[in-house]
Design a protein around this motif. Structure first.
Motif, PDB file in Angstrom:
ATOM      1  N   GLY A 310       0.806  -1.219   0.000  1.00 44.25           N
ATOM      2  CA  GLY A 310       0.000   0.000   0.000  1.00 44.25           C
ATOM      3  C   GLY A 310       0.835   1.263   0.000  1.00 44.25           C
ATOM      4  O   GLY A 310       1.839   1.359   0.709  1.00 44.25           O
ATOM      5  N   SER A 311       0.404   2.231  -0.790  1.00 45.19           N
ATOM      6  CA  SER A 311       1.058   3.548  -0.787  1.00 45.19           C
ATOM      7  C   SER A 311       0.054   4.586  -1.249  1.00 45.19           C
ATOM      8  O   SER A 311      -0.727   4.332  -2.167  1.00 45.19           O
ATOM      9  N   PRO A 312       0.103   5.777  -0.652  1.00 47.84           N
ATOM     10  CA  PRO A 312      -0.662   6.878  -1.253  1.00 47.84           C
ATOM     11  C   PRO A 312       0.028   7.313  -2.540  1.00 47.84           C
ATOM     12  O   PRO A 312       1.185   6.963  -2.784  1.00 47.84           O
ATOM     13  N   THR A 313      -0.696   8.072  -3.330  1.00 44.07           N
ATOM     14  CA  THR A 313      -0.093   8.609  -4.567  1.00 44.07           C
ATOM     15  C   THR A 313       0.677   9.884  -4.249  1.00 44.07           C
ATOM     16  O   THR A 313       0.186  10.762  -3.541  1.00 44.07           O
ATOM     17  N   ILE A 314       1.902   9.944  -4.752  1.00 44.62           N
ATOM     18  CA  ILE A 314       2.680  11.180  -4.646  1.00 44.62           C
ATOM     19  C   ILE A 314       3.406  11.389  -5.971  1.00 44.62           C
ATOM     20  O   ILE A 314       4.006  10.451  -6.516  1.00 44.62           O
ATOM     21  N   ASN A 315       3.289  12.583  -6.510  1.00 46.71           N
ATOM     22  CA  ASN A 315       3.951  12.905  -7.797  1.00 46.71           C
ATOM     23  C   ASN A 315       3.688  11.833  -8.859  1.00 46.71           C
ATOM     24  O   ASN A 315       4.611  11.342  -9.507  1.00 46.71           O
ATOM     25  N   TYR A 345      -5.542   8.396  -2.336  1.00 47.84           N
ATOM     26  CA  TYR A 345      -5.106   9.429  -3.285  1.00 47.84           C
ATOM     27  C   TYR A 345      -6.001  10.648  -3.106  1.00 47.84           C
ATOM     28  O   TYR A 345      -7.078  10.569  -2.494  1.00 47.84           O
ATOM     29  N   GLY A 346      -5.530  11.788  -3.630  1.00 50.57           N
ATOM     30  CA  GLY A 346      -6.338  12.999  -3.557  1.00 50.57           C
ATOM     31  C   GLY A 346      -6.694  13.497  -4.929  1.00 50.57           C
ATOM     32  O   GLY A 346      -7.815  13.892  -5.192  1.00 50.57           O
ATOM     33  N   TRP A 347      -5.726  13.450  -5.872  1.00 50.93           N
ATOM     34  CA  TRP A 347      -5.965  14.033  -7.186  1.00 50.93           C
ATOM     35  C   TRP A 347      -5.941  12.978  -8.276  1.00 50.93           C
ATOM     36  O   TRP A 347      -6.968  12.581  -8.796  1.00 50.93           O
ATOM     37  N   SER A 348      -4.748  12.455  -8.609  1.00 53.92           N
ATOM     38  CA  SER A 348      -4.694  11.614  -9.818  1.00 53.92           C
ATOM     39  C   SER A 348      -4.775  10.111  -9.535  1.00 53.92           C
ATOM     40  O   SER A 348      -5.298   9.354 -10.342  1.00 53.92           O
ATOM     41  N   GLY A 349      -4.206   9.620  -8.444  1.00 55.90           N
ATOM     42  CA  GLY A 349      -4.409   8.241  -8.004  1.00 55.90           C
ATOM     43  C   GLY A 349      -3.651   7.161  -8.752  1.00 55.90           C
ATOM     44  O   GLY A 349      -4.163   6.067  -8.981  1.00 55.90           O
ATOM     45  N   GLU A 350      -2.388   7.420  -9.088  1.00 57.35           N
ATOM     46  CA  GLU A 350      -1.623   6.395  -9.824  1.00 57.35           C
ATOM     47  C   GLU A 350      -1.010   5.312  -8.942  1.00 57.35           C
ATOM     48  O   GLU A 350      -0.500   4.317  -9.447  1.00 57.35           O
ATOM     49  N   SER A 351      -0.989   5.503  -7.633  1.00 59.16           N
ATOM     50  CA  SER A 351      -0.186   4.580  -6.808  1.00 59.16           C
ATOM     51  C   SER A 351      -0.627   3.124  -6.975  1.00 59.16           C
ATOM     52  O   SER A 351       0.233   2.235  -7.085  1.00 59.16           O
ATOM     53  N   VAL A 352      -1.914   2.873  -7.002  1.00 62.00           N
ATOM     54  CA  VAL A 352      -2.361   1.472  -7.077  1.00 62.00           C
ATOM     55  C   VAL A 352      -1.951   0.819  -8.405  1.00 62.00           C
ATOM     56  O   VAL A 352      -1.368  -0.275  -8.387  1.00 62.00           O
ATOM     57  N   ALA A 373      -8.689   4.534  -2.245  1.00 61.52           N
ATOM     58  CA  ALA A 373      -9.625   5.320  -1.422  1.00 61.52           C
ATOM     59  C   ALA A 373      -9.279   6.787  -1.594  1.00 61.52           C
ATOM     60  O   ALA A 373      -8.101   7.163  -1.487  1.00 61.52           O
ATOM     61  N   ILE A 374     -10.275   7.603  -1.869  1.00 61.46           N
ATOM     62  CA  ILE A 374      -9.998   9.022  -2.093  1.00 61.46           C
ATOM     63  C   ILE A 374      -9.964   9.790  -0.774  1.00 61.46           C
ATOM     64  O   ILE A 374     -10.737   9.504   0.143  1.00 61.46           O
ATOM     65  N   TRP A 375      -9.014  10.735  -0.710  1.00 66.36           N
ATOM     66  CA  TRP A 375      -8.781  11.549   0.495  1.00 66.36           C
ATOM     67  C   TRP A 375      -8.643  10.664   1.734  1.00 66.36           C
ATOM     68  O   TRP A 375      -8.140   9.558   1.664  1.00 66.36           O
ATOM     69  N   ASN A 376      -9.101  11.196   2.842  1.00 70.56           N
ATOM     70  CA  ASN A 376      -9.005  10.413   4.069  1.00 70.56           C
ATOM     71  C   ASN A 376     -10.194   9.447   4.080  1.00 70.56           C
ATOM     72  O   ASN A 376     -11.343   9.878   3.971  1.00 70.56           O
TER      73      ASN A 376
END
Ligand code: FEO
Length: 397
Positions: A310-315, A345-352, A373-376
């Motif tokens: 698991g990871s949130p999306t960053i850059n 993720y908050g905006w684009s959501g590529e991490s998954v 899952a978007i935002w919190n």
């Protein structure tokens, strides 16, 4: 100082309680390590392996107390890596003409490291060296266990296998014998060592162990290059290696994640809860990759039948700790393990999708497209995480 193993065979290595990182920063050694060197005094005197370079002077001074260096007839280098060969230049400065027995690949490696044209004698599987008194050393190439130059040697009559890295552990102990140390600590270090060093070579390990067993040698002792010497039921570690080399897994799912504002962490915990509600017998372990020792995580992956990353999306990508641990996992070429990804993720959501592709490329069977899952995560998202956990267990495991 020297420690007697049996008859005329002694350990003359170095116990390193201080070392906490090995191979640069690549391998954590929470319990220190030992660099094992052995001295055999028969009609011919033989030195097997040396110790890591920082201890070269201390090692040679200790060796001088056990034997006049000029009376060493043969040096055996089972493996050229620096932790075993690092004291060779210091030793050879005293006895430059002493023959050094090793594999052809070890000659390349030793020359590459030390740029010396020592008196190399290359050996192959089955070659023997007569030590007098009815004893001989028999060589066994151990190619890719774990380097192309690795080999072991077997002392007849005393029935000792000098196995170098194989069957070793990074485990400092003044006891030095397997029956004297804490068994839980010992086997924790053995499985960590196998998982982190030998996993990519499991097929070869399986084959080589079968080859050695088919020789039907009487093995009274296994004297590895690191850690304690196996004298009580020595083949127990060989049996463990057979297990570990054969697509080993326990009933375990490991969740590895990193998190920025705890959203992905909450997802990880909810997925674990879903798994638990669905199957109370499976062992679930959660690790924040940014806070956990990477080699300890690898050991848990080794034990697992499935991992969830698991990871949130960053850059448009994933957090660096997850990228790092997945790079290590990819290199270890795990087989027969399942995987899936998750993340906030908050905006684009590529991490998954990035995680899913990475797991696939690392050789895992990806069993789900993954969960975002978007935002919190709100209550609905948390419920979806639990359902995801249930589905993983019920459908795929
Ligand atoms: Fe491959 Fe202990 O060195």
């Amino acid at each position: 100082m020297a420690l007697k193993l049996k008859n005329n065979v002694s350990w003359i290595g170095k116990t390193d309680w201080d070392i906490k990182k090995f191979h640069g920063d690549e391998y954590s050694t929470h319990r220190g390590s030992t660099y094992n060197s052995y001295l055999i005094k028969e009609e011919k005197n033989v030195l097997i392996d040396t110790v890591w370079k920082p201890f070269a002077k201390e090692y040679v001074e200790n060796l001088k107390k056990e034997i006049d260096l000029n009376n060493i007839d043969f040096i055996i280098m089972n493996h050229a890596e620096i932790d075993h060969s690092g004291s060779l230049p210091e030793l050879m400065s005293y006895i430059p003409d002493t023959p050094v027995y090793c594999t052809e690949n070890a000659v390349k490696s030793l020359k590459g490291h030390y740029h010396q044209n020592w008196n190399f004698r290359t050996v192959k599987t089955g070659d023997e060296l007569d030590l007098g008194n009815g004893k001989k050393l028999v060589f066994v190439e151990m190619k890719m266990l774990h380097w192309p130059d690795s080999m072991a040697c077997y002392l007849t009559e005393d029935n000792i296998l000098f196995s170098n890295d194989a069957f070793g552990q990074h485990y400092a102990s003044e006891y030095m014998f397997n029956d004297l140390v804490d068994q839980a600590e010992l086997f924790a270090e053995c499985i960590k060592y196998y998982a982190n060093i030998l996993t990519p070579f499991s097929l070869l390990a399986n084959k080589k162990i079968k080859e050695i067993l088919s020789l039907k040698l009487q093995i009274d002792m296994i004297a590895p290059g690191h850690g304690v010497i196996w004298r009580d039921n020595p083949t127990q570690i060989v049996e463990k290696y057979m297990d570990w080399a054969n697509l080993y897994q326990e009933n375990q799912i490991t969740i590895i994640y990193d998190t920025m504002w705890d959203g992905t962490k909450r997802m990880a915990e909810a997925i674990a809860e879903g798994i638990k509600q669905s199957d109370n017998n499976v062992n679930i372990k959660l690790y924040n990759a940014a806070k956990t020792d990477k080699n300890d995580i690898v050991t848990e992956v080794f034990k697992s039948k499935c991992i969830l990353a698991g990871s949130p999306t960053i850059n448009n990508g994933i957090l660096v700790s997850i990228a790092g641990i997945l790079e290590i996992i990819k290199g270890l070429k795990f087989k027969n393990k399942k995987a899936a990804a998750f993340g906030c993720y908050g905006w684009s959501g590529e991490s998954v999708p990035v995680l899913t592709e990475t797991l696939d490329k690392a050789g895992f069977l990806v069993i789900d497209d993954g969960l975002k899952a978007i935002w919190n995560p709100d209550n609905d998202s948390i419920k979806k995480c639990m359902v995801f956990g249930e589905k993983i267990v019920k459908t795929f495991i």
